[in-house]
Motif scaffolding. Structure first.
Motif, PDB file in Angstrom:
ATOM      1  N   GLU A   1       0.833  -1.193   0.000  1.00 36.67           N
ATOM      2  CA  GLU A   1       0.000   0.000   0.000  1.00 36.67           C
ATOM      3  C   GLU A   1       0.878   1.258   0.000  1.00 36.67           C
ATOM      4  O   GLU A   1       1.746   1.410   0.864  1.00 36.67           O
ATOM      5  N   PRO A   2       0.675   2.182  -0.960  1.00 35.91           N
ATOM      6  CA  PRO A   2       1.373   3.472  -0.901  1.00 35.91           C
ATOM      7  C   PRO A   2       0.716   4.362   0.146  1.00 35.91           C
ATOM      8  O   PRO A   2      -0.503   4.534   0.147  1.00 35.91           O
ATOM      9  N   ARG A   3       1.526   4.912   1.040  1.00 35.60           N
ATOM     10  CA  ARG A   3       1.003   5.756   2.112  1.00 35.60           C
ATOM     11  C   ARG A   3       1.442   7.201   1.881  1.00 35.60           C
ATOM     12  O   ARG A   3       2.564   7.466   1.454  1.00 35.60           O
ATOM     13  N   ILE A   4       0.557   8.147   2.183  1.00 37.12           N
ATOM     14  CA  ILE A   4       0.862   9.574   2.049  1.00 37.12           C
ATOM     15  C   ILE A   4       0.531  10.260   3.367  1.00 37.12           C
ATOM     16  O   ILE A   4      -0.590  10.138   3.878  1.00 37.12           O
ATOM     17  N   VAL A   5       1.519  10.990   3.915  1.00 37.90           N
ATOM     18  CA  VAL A   5       1.341  11.724   5.165  1.00 37.90           C
ATOM     19  C   VAL A   5       1.428  13.212   4.869  1.00 37.90           C
ATOM     20  O   VAL A   5       2.417  13.681   4.292  1.00 37.90           O
ATOM     21  N   ASN A   6       0.403  13.963   5.232  1.00 40.85           N
ATOM     22  CA  ASN A   6       0.404  15.414   5.049  1.00 40.85           C
ATOM     23  C   ASN A   6       1.281  16.058   6.123  1.00 40.85           C
ATOM     24  O   ASN A   6       1.006  15.955   7.317  1.00 40.85           O
ATOM     25  N   LEU A   7       2.354  16.741   5.702  1.00 47.22           N
ATOM     26  CA  LEU A   7       3.245  17.427   6.635  1.00 47.22           C
ATOM     27  C   LEU A   7       3.012  18.942   6.646  1.00 47.22           C
ATOM     28  O   LEU A   7       3.754  19.671   7.302  1.00 47.22           O
ATOM     29  N   ASN A   8       1.984  19.383   5.942  1.00 53.09           N
ATOM     30  CA  ASN A   8       1.693  20.816   5.888  1.00 53.09           C
ATOM     31  C   ASN A   8       0.887  21.216   7.120  1.00 53.09           C
ATOM     32  O   ASN A   8      -0.295  21.563   7.050  1.00 53.09           O
ATOM     33  N   VAL A   9       1.551  21.154   8.273  1.00 52.46           N
ATOM     34  CA  VAL A   9       0.951  21.529   9.553  1.00 52.46           C
ATOM     35  C   VAL A   9       1.827  22.614  10.169  1.00 52.46           C
ATOM     36  O   VAL A   9       3.023  22.700   9.871  1.00 52.46           O
ATOM     37  N   PRO A  10       1.271  23.478  11.022  1.00 55.14           N
ATOM     38  CA  PRO A  10       2.041  24.632  11.521  1.00 55.14           C
ATOM     39  C   PRO A  10       3.386  24.276  12.144  1.00 55.14           C
ATOM     40  O   PRO A  10       4.376  24.979  11.934  1.00 55.14           O
ATOM     41  N   ALA A  11       3.461  23.190  12.901  1.00 51.97           N
ATOM     42  CA  ALA A  11       4.708  22.848  13.591  1.00 51.97           C
ATOM     43  C   ALA A  11       5.833  22.488  12.635  1.00 51.97           C
ATOM     44  O   ALA A  11       7.016  22.540  13.008  1.00 51.97           O
ATOM     45  N   LEU A  12       5.479  22.120  11.406  1.00 53.13           N
ATOM     46  CA  LEU A  12       6.491  21.692  10.434  1.00 53.13           C
ATOM     47  C   LEU A  12       6.713  22.727   9.341  1.00 53.13           C
ATOM     48  O   LEU A  12       7.187  22.408   8.256  1.00 53.13           O
ATOM     49  N   GLN A  13       6.387  23.986   9.629  1.00 48.49           N
ATOM     50  CA  GLN A  13       6.638  25.092   8.708  1.00 48.49           C
ATOM     51  C   GLN A  13       7.658  26.038   9.336  1.00 48.49           C
ATOM     52  O   GLN A  13       7.764  26.140  10.562  1.00 48.49           O
ATOM     53  N   ASP A  14       8.420  26.739   8.487  1.00 48.24           N
ATOM     54  CA  ASP A  14       9.435  27.697   8.949  1.00 48.24           C
ATOM     55  C   ASP A  14      10.392  27.044   9.937  1.00 48.24           C
ATOM     56  O   ASP A  14      10.716  27.596  10.995  1.00 48.24           O
ATOM     57  N   VAL A  15      10.853  25.848   9.584  1.00 46.31           N
ATOM     58  CA  VAL A  15      11.714  25.059  10.467  1.00 46.31           C
ATOM     59  C   VAL A  15      13.177  25.349  10.161  1.00 46.31           C
ATOM     60  O   VAL A  15      13.613  25.252   9.010  1.00 46.31           O
ATOM     61  N   VAL A  16      13.931  25.707  11.172  1.00 44.99           N
ATOM     62  CA  VAL A  16      15.385  25.831  11.063  1.00 44.99           C
ATOM     63  C   VAL A  16      15.980  24.940  12.138  1.00 44.99           C
ATOM     64  O   VAL A  16      15.750  25.167  13.327  1.00 44.99           O
ATOM     65  N   GLY A  17      16.714  23.926  11.740  1.00 47.69           N
ATOM     66  CA  GLY A  17      17.264  22.975  12.707  1.00 47.69           C
ATOM     67  C   GLY A  17      16.977  21.558  12.256  1.00 47.69           C
ATOM     68  O   GLY A  17      16.873  21.277  11.060  1.00 47.69           O
ATOM     69  N   ASN A  18      16.842  20.652  13.219  1.00 51.28           N
ATOM     70  CA  ASN A  18      16.650  19.243  12.927  1.00 51.28           C
ATOM     71  C   ASN A  18      15.225  18.798  13.256  1.00 51.28           C
ATOM     72  O   ASN A  18      14.626  19.281  14.221  1.00 51.28           O
TER      73      ASN A  18
END
Length: 235
Positions: free
Chosen positions: A167-184
């Protein structure tokens, strides 16, 4: 050279410095095909880096906790009678038990000072040798939290008998915590099922993380300064 042409030249230099016509661009920032049983990311994006896939503490224990490895050009987690199963994870409450046991595979994306706007994570997922088994994986990140209730998504094969389809799985990462990320950012796949018998395994392959990458301000500033200086010298 006319003033118009000089401005076009400056714009072209900025575009080249950005790797395109805009300061942000979609990119593959992690890619795991596990070819030759390699745990390393195959992405070639120079403004980010991705670590090898590693496993939580459950894979280093002897006895009942499961084993996990990269075998047959895929990531494999044994969840059979001597693995992480209902006698452990499900008794503790599905994902809650899996989190408590440290039953996960993980990798990290490092921004190298640039700004990342994550968009999606995709992977292939299948299950081996189920016996009316519900087999699940919960996807979590360090920025959204590694506690129960913070799952980005949970995928489940319900009532599997024998081997599942891929099964191909798709996870939406367009959530506030994962935007404008600098670091790891660390990504984890937590595993659990509802059976404590049989020799079973979950498999994962072709893991890809996509993000928009905005180069660090110092790079943009140098590019702009150089282009503006060229225009002034020509004038």
């Amino acid at each position: 050279m006319t003033g118009k042409n000089l401005h076009l030249l400056a714009a072209g230099m900025l575009a080249a410095a950005w790797g395109g016509g805009a300061p942000a661009g979609a990119a593959i920032v992690a890619s795991y095909s596990f070819d030759s049983n390699s745990a390393a990311s195959a992405d070639a994006h120079l403004e980010t880096t991705a670590t090898n896939v590693t496993f939580g503490p459950f894979s280093n224990s002897d006895g009942s906790p499961p084993s996990a490895d990269i075998n047959s050009n895929a990531l494999r987690v044994n969840t059979g009678a001597t693995g992480m199963n209902a006698g452990q994870a499900n008794t503790l409450g599905g994902a809650t038990g899996s989190i408590a046991l440290g039953a996960y595979a993980s990798f990290a994306v490092q921004s190298l000072g640039n700004t990342l706007e994550f968009t999606s994570l995709t992977f292939d997922h299948w299950f081996f040798n189920g016996s009316n088994t519900n087999a699940s994986v919960a996807v979590m990140t360090s920025l959204t939290g590694f506690t129960a209730g913070n799952e980005l998504v949970t995928f489940t094969f319900a009532g599997v008998t024998g081997n599942s389809t891929i099964e191909p799985r798709i996870v939406n990462l367009n959530v506030p915590a994962l935007q404008d990320v600098v670091g790891n950012v660390e990504f984890r796949f937590y595993f659990f099922d509802n059976s404590d018998t049989g020799a079973r395994a979950a498999f994962f392959d072709n893991i890809v993380v996509n993000a928009n990458v905005v180069p660090e301000p110092a790079i943009l500033g140098l590019a702009g300064f150089g282009a503006a200086g060229l225009v002034r010298r020509r004038r």
